[in-house]
Design an enzyme around this catalytic site. Sequence first.
Site, PDB file in Angstrom:
ATOM      1  N   TYR A 101       3.557  -2.996  17.787  1.00 32.30           N
ATOM      2  CA  TYR A 101       4.406  -3.824  16.924  1.00 32.30           C
ATOM      3  C   TYR A 101       4.478  -5.179  17.549  1.00 32.30           C
ATOM      4  CZ  TYR A 101       8.092  -5.117  13.609  1.00 32.30           C
ATOM      5  OH  TYR A 101       8.888  -5.989  12.808  1.00 32.30           O
ATOM      6  N   ASP A 144      -3.906  -2.566   0.182  1.00 35.52           N
ATOM      7  CA  ASP A 144      -3.760  -2.625   1.429  1.00 35.52           C
ATOM      8  C   ASP A 144      -4.370  -3.760   2.256  1.00 35.52           C
ATOM      9  OD1 ASP A 144      -4.171  -2.184   4.498  1.00 35.52           O
ATOM     10  OD2 ASP A 144      -4.835  -0.079   4.195  1.00 35.52           O
ATOM     11  N   ALA A 185       6.260 -12.961   8.423  1.00 36.10           N
ATOM     12  CA  ALA A 185       7.531 -12.223   8.903  1.00 36.10           C
ATOM     13  C   ALA A 185       7.160 -12.131  10.193  1.00 36.10           C
ATOM     14  CB  ALA A 185       7.923 -11.125   8.114  1.00 36.10           C
ATOM     15  N   GLY A 235      -6.672 -16.631   5.222  1.00 27.36           N
ATOM     16  CA  GLY A 235      -7.865 -16.881   4.512  1.00 27.36           C
ATOM     17  C   GLY A 235      -7.712 -17.252   2.968  1.00 27.36           C
ATOM     18  N   ASN A 248       0.802  -1.106  -0.176  1.00 25.73           N
ATOM     19  CA  ASN A 248      -0.188  -0.146   0.176  1.00 25.73           C
ATOM     20  C   ASN A 248       1.013   1.263  -0.024  1.00 25.73           C
ATOM     21  OD1 ASN A 248       1.030  -0.083   2.479  1.00 25.73           O
ATOM     22  ND2 ASN A 248      -0.942   0.311   3.668  1.00 25.73           N
ATOM     23  N   SER A 276       4.359  -4.598   6.920  1.00 31.97           N
ATOM     24  CA  SER A 276       4.041  -3.803   8.331  1.00 31.97           C
ATOM     25  C   SER A 276       5.017  -2.776   8.246  1.00 31.97           C
ATOM     26  CB  SER A 276       4.466  -4.641   9.393  1.00 31.97           C
ATOM     27  OG  SER A 276       4.442  -4.153  10.534  1.00 31.97           O
ATOM     28  N   THR A 333      18.146  -6.854  10.349  1.00 30.73           N
ATOM     29  CA  THR A 333      18.775  -6.915   9.181  1.00 30.73           C
ATOM     30  C   THR A 333      18.935  -5.622   8.604  1.00 30.73           C
ATOM     31  OG1 THR A 333      17.352  -8.919   8.997  1.00 30.73           O
ATOM     32  CG2 THR A 333      18.330  -8.467   7.071  1.00 30.73           C
ATOM     33  N   LYS A 363       2.746  -8.622  16.036  1.00 29.41           N
ATOM     34  CA  LYS A 363       3.464  -9.802  15.818  1.00 29.41           C
ATOM     35  C   LYS A 363       3.190 -11.110  16.696  1.00 29.41           C
ATOM     36  CE  LYS A 363       5.790  -7.767  12.563  1.00 29.41           C
ATOM     37  NZ  LYS A 363       5.421  -8.402  10.823  1.00 29.41           N
TER      38      LYS A 363
END
Length: 325
Positions: free
Chosen positions: A154, A65, A123, A111, A41, A84, A184, A158
């Site tokens: 966050y 989105d 992730a 889904g 998005n 994200s 990373t 997750k």
Amino acid sequence: MRKFSDLNKPRILITGAAGFLGSHLCDRFIREGYQVIAMDNLLTGSMRNIEHLFPNEDFSFYHHDVTRFVHVPGKLDFILHFASPASPIDYLKMPIQTLKVGSLGTHNLLGLAKEKNARILIASTSEVYGDPMVHPQKESYWGNVNPVGPRGVYDEAKRFMEAITMAYHNYHGLDTRIARIFNTYGPRMRLNDGRALPAFIGQALRGEDLTVFGDGSQTRSFCYVDDLVEGIYRLLLSEYPEPVNLGNPDEISIRDFAEEIIALTGTKQKVVYKPLPVDDPQQRQPDISLAKEKLNWQPKVNRQDGLRITYEWFRQLPESALHEL
Ligand code: UDP
């Protein structure tokens, strides 16, 4: 939308495709001969990261989105859910979107995976361990997260993402994979997303002092992006449904890391100290024995080489990018 050339090729949907990790994954799966459907998005992603792929007939892009209903026509073999906001500054600015993409977005993609009978890899993050009381972090550690702190949006999104993914796996028999990704770095990171590495390199390139938060004794362990992508690739094709840590165990304090960037860039500036953000984890280092055992994977690129490549990439950006927010 472009028509695909060969319907016998494996077909993969990558969300967050215009972001740092998502775009490198697009490159990798195109190279491996997949048809890649990229979705983003553009909240934090940039078309610059994927525009080189547009001439490829096996690549297509949806501006969408994923917190809204996701539909992809045709077959799907794999889904990588990498959408994200992912830096502390981003999710402080966009707390609700961060919660929604981890929860509603993940639900939509699970889904879709069920509908298409596709394997899905999500992730997740070392943030599920919070400010860890166990060091280094093994997958069996449940973490120390503050749900109502600034990082809670966050971390808890997750954690929910992992929970709903395991629920789809256990209840619906969905074919799922969970990657817990540690810090990373590499080309295509956003220069001004507030993360330590682009912050330090940006400051060096602008001739500013390097801002270390707290006393800089907190540690992180930085993984070069190509190594991480290899780990994701192997995990996706493995038969292992439990969470797997992916990261480089080479741990360094943020103060020493700033000194490495000073040496690398040759900047004449110095380190200055700023207040430590709330709930900033004191230490972080992945235990990757599970990834070694299940995926025969470990990072190959040392920090010196990875940082040199990354610095060269930042250096070729136009001057205007140094001041973009
Ligand atoms: N950090 C810092 N100066 C900066 C940006 C970050 O000292 O300009 C610190 C930050 O407080 C944290 C570490 O560097 O302790 C890594 O931060 P980053 O945002 O890269 O990742 P995360 O905290 O999510 O691991």
